[in-house]
Design an enzyme around this catalytic site. Structure first.
Site, mmCIF file in Angstrom:
data_model
loop_
_atom_site.group_PDB
_atom_site.id
_atom_site.type_symbol
_atom_site.label_atom_id
_atom_site.label_comp_id
_atom_site.label_asym_id
_atom_site.label_seq_id
_atom_site.Cartn_x
_atom_site.Cartn_y
_atom_site.Cartn_z
ATOM 1 N N ARG A 16 0.801 -1.093 0.015
ATOM 2 C CA ARG A 16 -0.063 0.101 0.128
ATOM 3 C C ARG A 16 0.922 1.142 -0.013
ATOM 4 N NH1 ARG A 16 -0.426 4.782 2.764
ATOM 5 N NH2 ARG A 16 -0.054 3.529 4.612
ATOM 6 N N ASP A 17 1.503 1.741 1.081
ATOM 7 C CA ASP A 17 2.364 2.862 1.113
ATOM 8 C C ASP A 17 3.632 2.726 0.160
ATOM 9 O OD1 ASP A 17 4.197 5.039 2.107
ATOM 10 O OD2 ASP A 17 3.220 4.775 4.100
ATOM 11 N N HIS A 210 9.029 7.111 7.935
ATOM 12 C CA HIS A 210 9.728 7.301 6.471
ATOM 13 C C HIS A 210 11.045 7.622 6.847
ATOM 14 C CE1 HIS A 210 6.066 6.751 3.834
ATOM 15 N NE2 HIS A 210 5.366 6.917 5.056
ATOM 16 N N CYS A 241 3.933 9.507 0.368
ATOM 17 C CA CYS A 241 2.648 9.713 0.213
ATOM 18 C C CYS A 241 2.506 10.853 -0.784
ATOM 19 C CB CYS A 241 2.148 10.277 1.638
ATOM 20 S SG CYS A 241 0.665 11.157 1.482
ATOM 21 N N ASN A 250 9.414 4.271 2.969
ATOM 22 C CA ASN A 250 9.327 3.904 4.684
ATOM 23 C C ASN A 250 10.713 3.403 5.017
ATOM 24 O OD1 ASN A 250 6.435 3.548 3.370
ATOM 25 N ND2 ASN A 250 6.184 3.587 5.598
HETATM 26 P P1 HMG Z 1 -13.466 14.502 -1.130
HETATM 27 O O1 HMG Z 1 -13.341 15.076 -2.577
HETATM 28 O O2 HMG Z 1 -13.159 15.417 -0.060
HETATM 29 O O3 HMG Z 1 -14.606 13.430 -1.051
HETATM 30 O O4 HMG Z 1 -12.284 13.602 -0.906
HETATM 31 P P2 HMG Z 1 -15.889 13.396 -1.607
HETATM 32 O O5 HMG Z 1 -16.946 12.560 -0.454
HETATM 33 O O6 HMG Z 1 -16.455 14.750 -1.980
HETATM 34 O O7 HMG Z 1 -15.836 12.283 -3.059
HETATM 35 C C1 HMG Z 1 -15.049 12.885 -3.981
HETATM 36 C C2 HMG Z 1 -14.960 11.716 -5.035
HETATM 37 O O8 HMG Z 1 -14.270 10.708 -4.329
HETATM 38 C C3 HMG Z 1 -16.429 11.176 -5.406
HETATM 39 O O9 HMG Z 1 -16.604 10.544 -6.808
HETATM 40 C C4 HMG Z 1 -16.608 10.142 -4.422
HETATM 41 O O10 HMG Z 1 -17.578 8.967 -4.908
HETATM 42 C C5 HMG Z 1 -15.100 9.363 -4.528
HETATM 43 P P3 HMG Z 1 -17.274 11.376 -8.067
HETATM 44 O O11 HMG Z 1 -18.423 11.765 -7.425
HETATM 45 O O12 HMG Z 1 -16.156 12.695 -8.036
HETATM 46 O O13 HMG Z 1 -16.859 10.672 -9.096
HETATM 47 N N1 HMG Z 1 -14.965 8.863 -3.167
HETATM 48 C C6 HMG Z 1 -14.259 7.542 -2.962
HETATM 49 N N2 HMG Z 1 -13.801 6.730 -3.904
HETATM 50 C C7 HMG Z 1 -13.573 5.517 -3.637
HETATM 51 N N3 HMG Z 1 -13.150 5.225 -2.306
HETATM 52 C C8 HMG Z 1 -13.533 6.050 -1.281
HETATM 53 C C9 HMG Z 1 -14.141 7.480 -1.548
HETATM 54 N N4 HMG Z 1 -14.529 8.409 -1.020
HETATM 55 C C10 HMG Z 1 -15.055 9.199 -1.855
HETATM 56 N N5 HMG Z 1 -13.363 5.862 -0.204
HETATM 57 C C11 HMG Z 1 -11.232 11.680 0.148
HETATM 58 C C12 HMG Z 1 -12.046 13.021 0.364
HETATM 59 C C13 HMG Z 1 -10.867 11.199 1.515
HETATM 60 C C14 HMG Z 1 -12.120 10.705 -0.544
HETATM 61 C C15 HMG Z 1 -10.016 11.951 -0.617
HETATM 62 O O14 HMG Z 1 -9.296 12.856 -0.256
HETATM 63 C C16 HMG Z 1 -9.012 10.615 -0.591
HETATM 64 O O15 HMG Z 1 -9.258 9.697 -1.217
HETATM 65 N N6 HMG Z 1 -7.813 10.833 0.048
HETATM 66 C C17 HMG Z 1 -6.965 9.662 0.393
HETATM 67 C C18 HMG Z 1 -5.567 10.072 0.382
HETATM 68 C C19 HMG Z 1 -4.688 9.247 0.475
HETATM 69 O O16 HMG Z 1 -5.039 7.893 0.099
HETATM 70 N N7 HMG Z 1 -3.374 9.328 0.849
HETATM 71 C C20 HMG Z 1 -2.461 8.340 1.043
HETATM 72 C C21 HMG Z 1 -2.662 7.632 2.257
HETATM 73 S S1 HMG Z 1 -2.484 8.165 3.852
HETATM 74 C C22 HMG Z 1 -0.809 8.036 4.120
HETATM 75 O O17 HMG Z 1 -0.141 7.832 3.220
HETATM 76 C C23 HMG Z 1 -0.166 8.215 5.251
HETATM 77 C C24 HMG Z 1 0.401 7.026 6.039
HETATM 78 O O18 HMG Z 1 1.100 6.105 5.478
HETATM 79 C C25 HMG Z 1 1.029 7.429 7.467
HETATM 80 C C26 HMG Z 1 2.049 8.392 7.187
HETATM 81 O O19 HMG Z 1 3.087 8.183 6.790
HETATM 82 O O20 HMG Z 1 1.808 9.610 7.749
HETATM 83 C C27 HMG Z 1 -1.062 6.288 6.477
HETATM 84 MG MG MG Z 2 3.149 6.358 5.232
#
Ligand code: HMG
Ligand code: MG
Length: 309
Positions: A16-17, A210, A241, A250
């Site tokens: 994933r990450d 990371h 990310c 990482n």
């Molecule tokens: P948004 O635009 O505010 O949400 O995004 P929304 O509810 O308005 O939805 C927008 C669109 O996304 C819609 O589709 C929804 O259906 C779709 P459209 O009508 O435009 O076609 N949607 C989804 N589709 C699939 N699965 C879902 C989903 N939710 C909405 N669950 C949202 C808000 C949270 C969805 C968006 O910002 C997002 O997906 N962010 C994810 C970012 C991400 O994955 N970042 C990386 C992971 S975190 C990380 O790496 C950190 C970590 O490793 C720890 C560290 O290192 O710090 C964990």
């Molecule tokens: Mg991470």
């Protein structure tokens, strides 16, 4: 050093990450083979993908297919990221064993990553948590930017502790303290983890570092000394990310394994198999692992380097 743990739990985040920020499209079958190899090496907890918006993170768009096609091993917990109810529904349909919710100690990062404030993220979690509890689905909660923000804000240990406490009170079994951009140093790590440990039990604290500035192993050693033995890591040091500018991968799982083995800390994971897995995925990506241990052990294990084929 007598208080060091004798065992550590590795959460493998490579599928994933590790892959979410790769620019080339990675076929689902390669991801599945990566997961199989990690399990064969002895990994018992791994992130298989993320049910997030495919517009935000295209690389995770095949998580549904991954969950359908997994060669499941009953001893392994297959986790997925779920930012909201839509993600949770995907996790349930995909028979995930557990989920990861994620927020941050940085307001600016949270806005960039999940388009909401820290408070709003907790509002979004409420129905997910309710549904997770009803479905007996365990959840971890990640606190990003715990040791620094890509946007230059100062992150106080008290802020990390406050977010961690809220997460624990929600019912997360583990709060993963994340150095998203890999800037933290050991004494800072100690200060943050001790501040968190004043609010929640040590057993509920994990670390996710990371390695941008090459500090991750030192920070993990500090975490172990504080009493934290739940470690996230990624094979070959992959990761990053898309919403954290400047962040690299990482800490590499094989580097962590080598350090822990040398210290007599058991993880149940086979180092040679992990090194082979690092070279497998690196061969696909066409570049050597960033891991020092993977490079150092390549010849000893007679591994064919196909990273430049
Ligand atoms: P948004 O635009 O505010 O949400 O995004 P929304 O509810 O308005 O939805 C927008 C669109 O996304 C819609 O589709 C929804 O259906 C779709 P459209 O009508 O435009 O076609 N949607 C989804 N589709 C699939 N699965 C879902 C989903 N939710 C909405 N669950 C949202 C808000 C949270 C969805 C968006 O910002 C997002 O997906 N962010 C994810 C970012 C991400 O994955 N970042 C990386 C992971 S975190 C990380 O790496 C950190 C970590 O490793 C720890 C560290 O290192 O710090 C964990
Ligand atoms: Mg991470």
């Amino acid at each position: 050093m007598s208080n060091l743990p004798t065992k550590a739990r590795i959460f493998e985040v490579g599928a994933r990450d590790g892959l979410q920020n790769e620019k080339v499209e990675i076929p689902t079958d390669i991801k599945l083979e990566l997961i199989d190899r990690l399990v064969d090496a002895g990994v018992t907890a791994l992130e298989a993908g993320a049910f997030v918006s495919p517009k935000w993170v295209p690389q995770m768009a095949d998580t549904k297919q991954i969950m359908e096609k997994l060669n499941r091993n009953d001893n392994v917990s297959y986790a997925v990221l779920t930012p909201n109810m839509k993600g949770f529904d995907g996790a349930v349909a995909g028979n995930a064993d557990e989920i990861l919710l994620f927020t941050a100690a940085s307001e600016q990062f949270n806005q960039k990553n999940i388009n909401c404030s820290i408070d709003e993220s907790f509002e979004r979690f409420a129905p997910v948590v309710e549904a997770a509890k009803a479905a007996n689905m365990p959840f971890r909660l990640s606190v990003s930017c715990a040791l620094g923000s890509p946007f230059g804000e100062e992150i106080l240990p008290s802020k990390v502790a406050e977010v961690a406490k809220r997460a624990f009170e929600l019912g997360a079994y583990e709060i993963s303290i994340a150095d998203t951009i890999g800037v933290g140093t050991p004494l800072q790590t100690k200060n943050v983890l001790e501040a968190v440990a004043k609010e929640i039990p040590l057993e509920a604290i994990g670390v996710h570092f990371h390695d941008t500035y090459g500090q991750a192993l030192s920070n993990i050693l500090m975490a172990l000394q504080v009493g934290v033995n739940k470690i996230d890591s990624s094979v070959a040091g992959l990761g990053g990310c898309p919403y954290a500018p400047g962040a690299t991968g990482n800490v590499a799982t094989e580097d962590v394994l080598y350090m822990l083995e040398g210290m007599g800390i058991d993880t149940g994971i086979d180092l040679e198999k992990m090194v082979r897995t690092a070279w497998f995925i690196s061969g696909f990506l066409g570049r050597p692992p960033v891991s020092s241990v993977a490079k150092a052990l390549k010849n000893k294990f007679n591994i064919n380097d196909s990273t430049s084929d």
